[in-house]
Design an enzyme around this catalytic site. Structure first.
Site, PDB file in Angstrom:
ATOM      1  N   ARG A  27     -46.561  22.788 -46.387  1.00 17.14           N
ATOM      2  CA  ARG A  27     -46.207  23.264 -45.048  1.00 17.14           C
ATOM      3  C   ARG A  27     -47.327  23.046 -44.034  1.00 17.14           C
ATOM      4  NH1 ARG A  27     -41.799  26.651 -45.467  1.00 17.14           N
ATOM      5  NH2 ARG A  27     -42.201  27.524 -43.423  1.00 17.14           N
ATOM      6  N   TRP A  71     -50.738  24.177 -40.135  1.00 16.20           N
ATOM      7  CA  TRP A  71     -50.403  22.917 -39.479  1.00 16.20           C
ATOM      8  C   TRP A  71     -50.526  23.212 -37.992  1.00 16.20           C
ATOM      9  CZ3 TRP A  71     -46.634  21.230 -35.982  1.00 16.20           C
ATOM     10  CH2 TRP A  71     -46.484  19.838 -35.877  1.00 16.20           C
ATOM     11  N   ASN A  95     -46.705  32.195 -38.999  1.00 17.06           N
ATOM     12  CA  ASN A  95     -46.044  30.882 -39.035  1.00 17.06           C
ATOM     13  C   ASN A  95     -45.019  30.886 -37.906  1.00 17.06           C
ATOM     14  OD1 ASN A  95     -43.320  29.675 -41.069  1.00 17.06           O
ATOM     15  ND2 ASN A  95     -44.578  28.499 -39.691  1.00 17.06           N
ATOM     16  N   GLY A  96     -45.103  29.870 -37.033  1.00 18.03           N
ATOM     17  CA  GLY A  96     -44.153  29.797 -35.917  1.00 18.03           C
ATOM     18  C   GLY A  96     -44.888  29.485 -34.630  1.00 18.03           C
ATOM     19  N   LYS A 462     -40.822   5.830 -44.094  1.00 17.12           N
ATOM     20  CA  LYS A 462     -41.617   6.199 -45.265  1.00 17.12           C
ATOM     21  C   LYS A 462     -42.982   5.527 -45.202  1.00 17.12           C
ATOM     22  CE  LYS A 462     -39.876   8.670 -46.453  1.00 17.12           C
ATOM     23  NZ  LYS A 462     -38.863   9.697 -46.517  1.00 17.12           N
ATOM     24  N   GLU A 465     -45.272   6.906 -42.376  1.00 14.79           N
ATOM     25  CA  GLU A 465     -45.612   8.299 -42.617  1.00 14.79           C
ATOM     26  C   GLU A 465     -46.755   8.479 -43.619  1.00 14.79           C
ATOM     27  OE1 GLU A 465     -42.138  10.144 -44.354  1.00 14.79           O
ATOM     28  OE2 GLU A 465     -42.959  12.133 -43.995  1.00 14.79           O
ATOM     29  N   HIS A 481     -33.684 -11.085 -29.961  1.00 15.18           N
ATOM     30  CA  HIS A 481     -33.484 -10.692 -28.564  1.00 15.18           C
ATOM     31  C   HIS A 481     -34.745 -10.089 -27.961  1.00 15.18           C
ATOM     32  CE1 HIS A 481     -29.300 -11.743 -28.792  1.00 15.18           C
ATOM     33  NE2 HIS A 481     -29.187 -11.051 -29.909  1.00 15.18           N
ATOM     34  N   LYS A 580     -44.224  19.448 -44.192  1.00 12.83           N
ATOM     35  CA  LYS A 580     -42.806  19.501 -44.497  1.00 12.83           C
ATOM     36  C   LYS A 580     -42.232  20.758 -43.859  1.00 12.83           C
ATOM     37  CE  LYS A 580     -40.246  18.258 -48.618  1.00 12.83           C
ATOM     38  NZ  LYS A 580     -40.121  16.828 -48.390  1.00 12.83           N
TER      39      LYS A 580
HETATM   40  C1  F6R Z   1     -39.747  12.087 -43.796  1.00 11.48           C
HETATM   41  C2  F6R Z   1     -39.421  13.503 -43.750  1.00 11.48           C
HETATM   42  C3  F6R Z   1     -38.992  14.086 -42.473  1.00 11.48           C
HETATM   43  C4  F6R Z   1     -37.835  15.061 -42.698  1.00 11.48           C
HETATM   44  C5  F6R Z   1     -37.467  15.766 -41.393  1.00 11.48           C
HETATM   45  C6  F6R Z   1     -36.271  16.683 -41.556  1.00 11.48           C
HETATM   46  O1  F6R Z   1     -40.118  11.696 -45.071  1.00 11.48           O
HETATM   47  O2  F6R Z   1     -39.494  14.175 -44.742  1.00 11.48           O
HETATM   48  O3  F6R Z   1     -38.648  13.108 -41.558  1.00 11.48           O
HETATM   49  O4  F6R Z   1     -36.756  14.338 -43.182  1.00 11.48           O
HETATM   50  O5  F6R Z   1     -38.553  16.518 -40.954  1.00 11.48           O
HETATM   51  O6  F6R Z   1     -36.514  17.665 -42.511  1.00 11.48           O
HETATM   52  P1  F6R Z   1     -35.336  18.481 -43.136  1.00 11.48           P
HETATM   53  O7  F6R Z   1     -34.504  17.549 -43.934  1.00 11.48           O
HETATM   54  O8  F6R Z   1     -35.996  19.529 -43.963  1.00 11.48           O
HETATM   55  O9  F6R Z   1     -34.554  19.065 -42.002  1.00 11.48           O
END
Ligand code: F6R
Length: 585
Positions: A27, A71, A95-96, A462, A465, A481, A580
């Site tokens: 997180r 984060w 958190n928030g 991917k 990232e 184009h 995440k």
């Molecule tokens: C990319 C990735 C992010 C999530 C996005 C949505 O690898 O993991 O782009 O897909 O933040 O997250 P969720 O699916 O949890 O809503």
């Protein structure tokens, strides 16, 4: 986005908090800290960087404490901005985002108070101190009633050394009990294997954790009873199981996730109603972010080609501000691995407010999204910890394809697709040999047409990232184009080709980019294309029904990102600047 934890009980708190924080690092991991009550004093240990940087905190005395892994939103990653934050008797983790933090700060500054950080969170401790008249819970309740935005908070008071008060609006929070004490965390994943019973806090709830029990209250501080959560210990447990990286383990789990794919897990009665809505919907809107958005794009092809129902796939953060036209008979499908993505939640609420039926495709059955959805379809992929989504993408596709098949009265053998995924994983190891061509690339293009274009978008996301290489997913036919001007010998091109009908056209783009000096890496399920020698290198993946092919073709793309990330010296599980479960807008 930030993880918070807490423990009070008969053990020393610090080692427990550190263990819980490690499980929440997905997180956020730009700074971490813990606070422990000891002899009616609160001691704080915090550092910039990952949880391992506060390992020395392990020795702290005291059996009640809170912790945080960050984060950054407000204020750069640094020790002073790391949580916990204190004012007066109170220490908090949050958190928030507190959207009205500036106004509240002004109020505090006028009272002559000073701030030590640039965060939006520190003000919470000031507000609690302001409202404190000796009743810990009441002070927290009065303070949070002034907050705008989202929060899950845990608070310590030096006056109540055996208690933790926690509260939430808009950010997840679970609490639990075992024989040694009471715990709290932003995600069940952190405490599922530690507690006998876990409880989910709803927006507006408060919980007071004591050594011998947990008391729950509603927003008016009326005492409430809560039923324990029902959860699958295996699915909610995050363990590397001997792998070096969660991402690798999660990719290896794709076949078993696919073999479990079904729609049975949808919630009881509402499922029947959902089937009716699904079959009668005249329009489908899909809202999602990131990888989940890409699975929505893949699903559009399946729904439109199998069911001839028009599907709009919308980036959730755009949908909510675009005044979407939601006609009667519109089914909205929100896709979210975590079920906590703030933009997806906001778009879903908007769709519901405008009368749409909301179905949620999610991996977390107790998430915020499940509480607003009319019907929940679980992806059952098990805990996904690596920040880059892998198996959850394949699992989302499986559920979405099953939905399209259900409406089209068709069938697919997912145990066969699972077997093919196993084969695909094997051949995907070959991309390891490609990584040196990517290490110092100026930028990378991923190209394809139709469903291969959707896979290209996901492959590109991917790679950027976790390897930090600039990259773009592009419709193969659109290159000429304009964008072709950027292609040269320093821009590797990854072409995806799984559709016979489009083979020639996609191969045209391969030739066009090769003629501009690019090295082209082909991922195809067509043996003749793989053998043609027209690409610099190619791998042949197993073929499945073409409309479903991203479920397999994404696997070598995930592998390419993983190995390139490693080759560039990165940690694929914890890419810089990301986290995440994006619980902020
Ligand atoms: C990319 C990735 C992010 C999530 C996005 C949505 O690898 O993991 O782009 O897909 O933040 O997250 P969720 O699916 O949890 O809503």
């Amino acid at each position: 986005m930030c993880g918070i934890v807490g423990y009070t009980g008969s053990r020393r708190a610090a080692p427990v908090l550190l263990e819980l924080l490690k499980k929440l690092e997905y997180r956020g991991y730009d700074s971490a800290g813990i606070a422990v009550c000891y002899k009616e004093q609160i001691e704080i240990f915090k550092r910039k960087g990952k949880v391992e940087n506060i390992a020395l905190a392990e020795k702290m005395q005291g059996s009640t404490g809170i912790g945080h892994t960050r984060w950054a939103t407000h204020g750069a990653p640094s020790e002073k901005n790391a949580h916990p934050h204190s004012f007066g008797k109170f220490t908090i983790v949050h958190n928030g985002i507190i959207e009205n933090n500036k106004v509240l700060k002004e109020e505090c500054l006028l009272r002559g108070e000073t701030f030590l950080s640039e965060t939006d969170s520190e003000v919470i401790a000031h507000m609690i101190a302001f409202y404190d008249e000796g009743d810990f819970l009441l002070a927290v309740q009065k303070a949070v009633s002034r907050l705008e935005g989202s929060y899950a908070i845990a608070v310590l008071s030096s006056e109540y050394p055996d208690q933790i008060v926690c509260a939430r609006i808009g950010s997840p929070l679970v609490v639990g009990r075992n024989e040694n004490g009471s715990l709290l965390a932003s995600d069940l994943v952190a405490i599922s294997s530690e507690v006998d019973k876990a409880y989910l806090l709803k927006d507006g709830d408060f919980a007071v954790l004591g050594k011998n029990g947990i008391a729950f209250y509603d927003e008016k501080l009326k005492s409430i009873e809560k039923s324990p959560m029902q959860y699958d210990t295996v699915l909610s447990n995050a363990d590397k199981k001997g792998y070096m990286y969660f991402m690798k383990k999660e990719m290896e789990e794709i076949p078993s996730v696919l073999s479990n794919a079904n729609l049975e897990c949808a919630n009881g009665l509402s499922y029947k109603q959902f089937c009716k809505v699904l079959c009668q919907a005249e329009y489908i809107h899909i809202v999602a972010c990131g990888t989940a958005y890409h699975s929505g794009l893949c699903a559009k092809y399946a729904f439109e080609s199998l069911c001839r129902v028009p599907v709009e796939v919308c980036i959730a953060s755009e949908y909510r501000y675009n005044n979407p036209i939601i006609r009667p008979n519109t089914l909205v499908i929100a896709i979210s691995q975590s079920g906590e993505t703030a933009d997806t939640l906001a778009a879903s609420k908007l769709a519901k407010d405008r009368g749409a039926y909301l179905a949620a495709v999610t991996n977390v059955p107790y998430s915020s999204l499940t509480r607003i959805a009319d019907c929940v379809l679980e992806t059952k992929a098990g805990a996904e910890v690596a920040v880059a989504a892998t198996k959850s993408f394949n699992a989302q596709l499986a559920v979405l394809y099953l939905l399209a098949l259900f409406r089209a009265k068709g069938e697919a053998d997912f145990s066969e697709i699972a077997r093919l995924a196993k084969e695909t994983l094997k051949v995907s190891e070959e991309v390891r040999g490609w990584t040196h061509y990517f290490l110092n690339a100026k930028s990378v293009y991923f190209i394809g047409r139709g469903v291969d274009y959707c896979a290209a978008l996901e492959g590109s996301l991917k790679l950027k990232e976790i390897s930090y290489l600039p990259s773009e997913g592009y419709a193969a036919g659109e290159l000429k184009h304009g964008t072709l001007a950027l292609v040269d010998e320093k821009t590797p091109v990854v072409a995806i080709l799984t559709q016979h009908e489009l083979a020639e056209k996609t191969m045209n783009a391969v030739h066009e980019t090769r003629s501009r000096g690019a090295r082209v890496f082909l991922i195809t399920s067509l043996p003749e294309a793989a053998k043609s020698g027209e690409a610099t290198a190619s791998i042949l993946i197993p073929a499945c029904r073409e409309i479903f092919s991203p479920i397999l073709s994404v696997i070598p793309l995930q592998a390419l990102a993983f190995y390139t990330s490693l080759a560039r010296g990165n940690d694929p599980d914890k890419p810089r600047h990301l986290a995440k479960s994006v619980t902020v807008e």
